[in-house]
Design an enzyme around this catalytic site. Structure first.
Site, PDB file in Angstrom:
ATOM      1  N   ASN A   7       0.871  -1.179   0.000  1.00 21.21           N
ATOM      2  CA  ASN A   7       0.000   0.000   0.000  1.00 21.21           C
ATOM      3  C   ASN A   7       0.907   1.227   0.000  1.00 21.21           C
ATOM      4  O   ASN A   7       1.427   1.627   1.049  1.00 21.21           O
ATOM      5  CB  ASN A   7      -0.919  -0.006   1.217  1.00 21.21           C
ATOM      6  CG  ASN A   7      -1.940   1.123   1.195  1.00 21.21           C
ATOM      7  OD1 ASN A   7      -1.850   2.050   0.390  1.00 21.21           O
ATOM      8  ND2 ASN A   7      -2.915   1.064   2.086  1.00 21.21           N
ATOM      9  N   ARG A  88      -1.986  -2.159  -3.994  1.00 24.72           N
ATOM     10  CA  ARG A  88      -3.178  -1.311  -3.985  1.00 24.72           C
ATOM     11  C   ARG A  88      -2.981  -0.219  -5.031  1.00 24.72           C
ATOM     12  O   ARG A  88      -1.972   0.491  -5.035  1.00 24.72           O
ATOM     13  CB  ARG A  88      -3.369  -0.677  -2.615  1.00 24.72           C
ATOM     14  CG  ARG A  88      -4.560   0.283  -2.579  1.00 24.72           C
ATOM     15  CD  ARG A  88      -4.427   1.300  -1.472  1.00 24.72           C
ATOM     16  NE  ARG A  88      -5.541   2.241  -1.475  1.00 24.72           N
ATOM     17  CZ  ARG A  88      -5.488   3.450  -0.952  1.00 24.72           C
ATOM     18  NH1 ARG A  88      -4.376   3.880  -0.396  1.00 24.72           N
ATOM     19  NH2 ARG A  88      -6.541   4.245  -1.003  1.00 24.72           N
ATOM     20  N   HIS A 177     -12.184   3.265  -1.454  1.00 20.06           N
ATOM     21  CA  HIS A 177     -12.217   2.302  -0.350  1.00 20.06           C
ATOM     22  C   HIS A 177     -12.901   0.994  -0.758  1.00 20.06           C
ATOM     23  O   HIS A 177     -13.387   0.234   0.094  1.00 20.06           O
ATOM     24  CB  HIS A 177     -12.954   2.872   0.882  1.00 20.06           C
ATOM     25  CG  HIS A 177     -12.363   4.126   1.426  1.00 20.06           C
ATOM     26  ND1 HIS A 177     -13.146   5.174   1.874  1.00 20.06           N
ATOM     27  CD2 HIS A 177     -11.078   4.508   1.587  1.00 20.06           C
ATOM     28  CE1 HIS A 177     -12.363   6.163   2.303  1.00 20.06           C
ATOM     29  NE2 HIS A 177     -11.111   5.780   2.136  1.00 20.06           N
ATOM     30  N   ARG A 238     -11.590  16.787   4.707  1.00 17.03           N
ATOM     31  CA  ARG A 238     -12.229  16.994   3.409  1.00 17.03           C
ATOM     32  C   ARG A 238     -13.658  17.482   3.617  1.00 17.03           C
ATOM     33  O   ARG A 238     -14.354  17.033   4.521  1.00 17.03           O
ATOM     34  CB  ARG A 238     -12.254  15.701   2.591  1.00 17.03           C
ATOM     35  CG  ARG A 238     -10.885  15.176   2.219  1.00 17.03           C
ATOM     36  CD  ARG A 238     -11.001  13.868   1.480  1.00 17.03           C
ATOM     37  NE  ARG A 238      -9.738  13.141   1.487  1.00 17.03           N
ATOM     38  CZ  ARG A 238      -9.618  11.837   1.287  1.00 17.03           C
ATOM     39  NH1 ARG A 238     -10.695  11.103   1.054  1.00 17.03           N
ATOM     40  NH2 ARG A 238      -8.446  11.257   1.328  1.00 17.03           N
ATOM     41  N   GLU A 381      -7.787  -4.615   4.445  1.00 20.89           N
ATOM     42  CA  GLU A 381      -7.553  -4.426   3.018  1.00 20.89           C
ATOM     43  C   GLU A 381      -6.348  -5.223   2.549  1.00 20.89           C
ATOM     44  O   GLU A 381      -6.333  -5.738   1.426  1.00 20.89           O
ATOM     45  CB  GLU A 381      -7.371  -2.938   2.727  1.00 20.89           C
ATOM     46  CG  GLU A 381      -8.628  -2.117   2.957  1.00 20.89           C
ATOM     47  CD  GLU A 381      -8.377  -0.632   3.003  1.00 20.89           C
ATOM     48  OE1 GLU A 381      -8.703   0.043   2.017  1.00 20.89           O
ATOM     49  OE2 GLU A 381      -7.864  -0.145   4.022  1.00 20.89           O
TER      50      GLU A 381
END
Length: 401
Positions: A7, A88, A177, A238, A381
């Site tokens: 990742n 990823r 995601h 955000r 993940e």
């Protein structure tokens, strides 16, 4: 079979080494502040924790330092002991509907998709190249954040813009995601009575970045994030969804001439941080809410935005059977979970107060007589990346389950 999940970010490189198909974690680690003379190297193995500062000034050196450390600690005898690397990749566009082996053609496509994720795809493609050079016999697999949502219904991914712009430039809702949402869906299918193939599910991935997905009959149906991860609910820093006309208005008021500077404000100086003035970290805001009105407002807005999305999903799916919380906030904040779930008590949801206090573990957090089941499920993940990578590696390496 040893498989490494990668990742990579602009200044970080996270990894986890698995033994497959057993799904056993052999070792894990990360490099932070990459490019700095004081980069932080971390490694966990067999109960040991290593952390040191060292000059890691390039991505190539970063990869080599990880592989060398694994050899020095006798975790591997040679680089080639790692049969495959799963990477990823943030943006797969409409091109990649599932994980793929990285051929030269696919690598060029990943690089070309950088305009959808300029901070991620380029560096992720670069790392794929580095691992290919250092371990040329290993299989490289790309696992895309967006692929889980590529086939949601067209009415859910299309924007109401000129159709020609969609056809020419592929402007649509891609989400993010996806690897996490897919993992949670798979876990729910195993732990929910009767699975989720005939159920309406909402998954809340609430971390620094946050997204909410609707999963209908076991398949992705809708997602809160949009063309980029800036869209959707309010997040740590955000803004989430806003009226686009705010951008030119604020640019004039703030004397900003470059749209990228305005986007940077929406990405890094908005959300919980912008409203609370305290921090982008939920823990800090929860600690301040009793004495700081802005912190309290930030929490109220956060809950409000989430429930609005969830309510729309309940309506478009025709009901809700299961809710799942994951990621940093979702797994660890009992207060956030209770605030959100209380909005569905009118539908017969009953919170199990004791179970809801449990942090970071897979657990049902509603009572047995609740009409809606809710769970906390830690995401994984890296395991999803390893599983996808193994599915290719076992075929190419002649290994069977």
């Amino acid at each position: 079979m040893k498989i490494m999940a990668i990742n990579a970010g602009s200044s970080t490189l996270k990894w986890k080494l698995f033994e497959m198909p057993e799904k056993t974690t052999i070792a894990s680690g990360m490099i932070d502040r990459l490019g700095s003379p004081k980069a932080v190297f971390k490694l966990k193995y067999n109960g040991q924790k290593i952390e040191r500062e060292e000059a890691i000034k390039s991505n190539d050196v970063a990869v080599l330092s990880i592989l060398d450390a694994l050899k020095d600690m006798k975790i591997i005898d040679r680089f080639e002991d790692i049969v495959a690397f799963g990477h990823r990749v943030v943006a797969g566009g409409e091109e990649f509907k599932k994980s793929e082996i990285v051929t030269e053609e696919n690598l060029h496509k990943i690089e070309a998709l950088s305009e959808y994720a300029p901070l991620h795809n380029k560096i992720q493609a670069y790392y794929i190249n580095v691992f290919k050079k250092l371990v040329p016999k290993a299989i490289q697999v790309a696992v895309f954040d967006t692929s889980f949502f590529v086939d949601i219904p067209k009415e859910n991914y299309m924007y109401s813009i000129d159709m020609d712009d969609y056809k020419k430039y592929h402007v649509r809702r891609y989400g993010a995601h996806g690897t996490s949402h897919r993992y949670i869906a798979q876990r729910l299918d195993k732990i929910v009575d009767g699975g989720i193939k005939d159920k309406n599910v909402i998954v809340l991935h609430l971390g620094s970045g946050a997204s909410i997905s609707a999963i209908k009959n076991g398949k992705a149906f809708d997602i809160s994030m949009g063309f980029t991860p800036l869209a959707g609910i309010m997040m740590s820093s955000r803004s989430g969804d806003i009226d686009f006309s705010i951008l030119p208005y604020l640019m004039r008021k703030l004397d900003i001439t470059d749209i990228n500077d305005m986007i940077d404000i929406l990405n890094h100086k908005s959300g919980l941080l912008g409203i609370s003035g305290v921090s982008p970290d939920m823990r800090d805001i929860e600690a301040a809410e009793d004495t700081n009105q802005r912190a309290k407002l930030a929490l109220e807005m956060y809950r409000n935005r989430i429930i609005k999305f969830m309510g729309s999903y309940v309506a478009e799916m025709g009901g809700i059977d299961v809710i799942a919380f994951t990621a940093g906030v979702g797994e660890n904040s009992a207060e956030v979970r209770e605030d959100i779930l209380s909005g569905f008590e009118f539908m017969g949801l009953k919170i199990d107060q004791e179970n809801n206090q449990v942090r970071g573990k897979e657990i049902k957090i509603t009572t047995d007589d609740s009409k809606i089941a809710a769970y906390t499920i830690p995401t994984n993940e890296e395991l999803m990346i390893a599983q996808d990578t193994y599915s290719f590696a076992k075929l190419l390496d002649g290994v069977k389950n």
